[in-house]
Design an enzyme around this catalytic site. Structure first.
Site, PDB file in Angstrom:
ATOM      1  N   SER A 148    -122.195  40.005 -52.342  1.00 57.78           N
ATOM      2  CA  SER A 148    -122.500  40.928 -51.251  1.00 57.78           C
ATOM      3  C   SER A 148    -123.405  40.252 -50.211  1.00 57.78           C
ATOM      4  O   SER A 148    -123.028  39.246 -49.633  1.00 57.78           O
ATOM      5  CB  SER A 148    -123.118  42.208 -51.815  1.00 57.78           C
ATOM      6  OG  SER A 148    -123.179  43.226 -50.853  1.00 57.78           O
ATOM      7  N   ASP A 247    -113.353  48.198 -51.508  1.00 54.79           N
ATOM      8  CA  ASP A 247    -114.627  47.784 -50.923  1.00 54.79           C
ATOM      9  C   ASP A 247    -114.520  47.815 -49.403  1.00 54.79           C
ATOM     10  O   ASP A 247    -113.572  47.262 -48.840  1.00 54.79           O
ATOM     11  CB  ASP A 247    -114.946  46.366 -51.391  1.00 54.79           C
ATOM     12  CG  ASP A 247    -116.282  45.851 -50.916  1.00 54.79           C
ATOM     13  OD1 ASP A 247    -116.989  46.567 -50.175  1.00 54.79           O
ATOM     14  OD2 ASP A 247    -116.631  44.719 -51.291  1.00 54.79           O
ATOM     15  N   HIS A 277    -116.966  47.787 -54.660  1.00 50.43           N
ATOM     16  CA  HIS A 277    -118.082  46.921 -54.291  1.00 50.43           C
ATOM     17  C   HIS A 277    -119.207  47.082 -55.318  1.00 50.43           C
ATOM     18  O   HIS A 277    -119.534  48.199 -55.729  1.00 50.43           O
ATOM     19  CB  HIS A 277    -118.616  47.284 -52.907  1.00 50.43           C
ATOM     20  CG  HIS A 277    -119.668  46.349 -52.420  1.00 50.43           C
ATOM     21  ND1 HIS A 277    -119.375  45.231 -51.685  1.00 50.43           N
ATOM     22  CD2 HIS A 277    -121.023  46.353 -52.574  1.00 50.43           C
ATOM     23  CE1 HIS A 277    -120.495  44.584 -51.411  1.00 50.43           C
ATOM     24  NE2 HIS A 277    -121.501  45.247 -51.940  1.00 50.43           N
TER      25      HIS A 277
END
Length: 311
Positions: A148, A247, A277
């Site tokens: 991320s 995501d 995610h």
């Protein structure tokens, strides 16, 4: 997706609506969760000297002899997360990959906005590349990895390393990375609209993270904040990008992989079907995490740059 799971996810997605106000609560929550999860490898804390400051790092040694080193940058939107909350992730990573994992405890926004955290990641990485003997390895044995916001930082460190000419990683692994600067309805990426509500991480939450990380609007045009904006993506490490089907950041991560390929870099991309995610940091075993480590180990052990399909 199972309709009951879909309803539950929609309810949980409301958690991040007051992020700017409650980010300290989120930090405490992630640390509490990490205390409840075990780890199974040897851990050592140390500090890396960088000018007038010291950067904390945590080393995770696998049970088996180490095959290499992974320098890891944690996720959390540049605002939450730390070496404690990611201890279970890094411990598992060390044992699954048989690599020493170096988790960098970089400074967080909003107290320390861009580029503070990035400079910490760069400086810590540079020291290990200049002094690989500290980890009993060679510089070519070191791979950058992040999830991320951490994937964003890994990509930015690689760009910065090329531009500054002090070192250059051979490999980088970007797990559902943020690579762009606009996550509003004006985003050019369909996944922002398709997955931006009801799948835990929302587009609104991503924008809140960005507001705290880069309050200066001009900074958002920097390729070190949004790597997709880089005019030149040549001479980058061999790259593995893992994205998640549901995501909001899926498309921009894959777009970054395609642009890297356009500039002649060796790139492998995988989309994990059915995944959300953040799946990589859940504190229990899952098929998505297991599959990710199969892919990561293949990349680390046998990547030759020939296979480029998106699965």
């Amino acid at each position: 997706m199972n309709p009951y799971k879909r309803i539950a996810l929609k309810a949980l997605s409301h958690w991040g609506r007051n992020l700017k106000k409650n980010y300290r609560v989120y930090r405490r929550f992630t640390n509490v969760v990490s205390v409840c999860t075990g780890h199974g490898c040897r851990i050592a804390d140390l500090e890396v000297a960088a000018g007038d400051r010291n950067i904390p790092v945590r080393l995770f040694h696998p049970d088996d002899p180490a095959l290499g080193v992974l320098i890891f940058f944690h996720g959390g939107g540049w605002v939450t997360g730390n070496v404690d909350s990611y201890t279970h992730v890094c411990s598992n990573m060390a044992n699954q990959t048989k690599n020493i994992v170096v988790s960098v405890d970089y400074r967080l926004a909003p107290e320390h906005p861009f580029p503070s955290g990035l400079e910490d990641c760069y400086d810590a990485t540079r020291e290990f590349f200049k002094n690989p003997g500290l980890l009993n390895c060679k510089a070519d044995d070191i791979t950058l990895i992040g999830d991320s916001a951490g994937g964003n930082l890994a990509a930015a460190v690689s760009l910065m390393a090329r531009d500054r000419g002090e070192f250059l990683p051979k490999r980088q692994i970007l797990i559902y990375p943020s690579t762009y600067n606009d996550h509003s309805e004006n985003s050019p990426f369909p996944s922002i609209r398709e997955n931006g509500t009801g799948y835990l991480l929302t587009s609104e939450e991503i924008q809140n993270y960005m507001d705290m990380y880069a309050p200066n609007i001009e900074d958002r045009q920097s390729p070190y904040l949004a790597p997709l904006l880089a005019r030149d993506l040549s001479n980058q490490p061999d790259t593995l990008i893992i994205t998640a089907e549901y995501d909001p950041l899926r498309d921009e991560g894959e777009a970054y992989g395609m642009r890297l390929k356009e500039y002649g870099n060796n790139v492998k991309m995988y989309r994990i079907k059915g995944a959300l995610h953040g799946f990589f940091s859940i504190p229990w075993k899952s098929q998505h995490v297991s599959r990710s480590f199969e892919i990561i180990n293949w990349f680390l052990n046998s990547y030759n740059g020939q296979s480029e399909e998106l699965l």
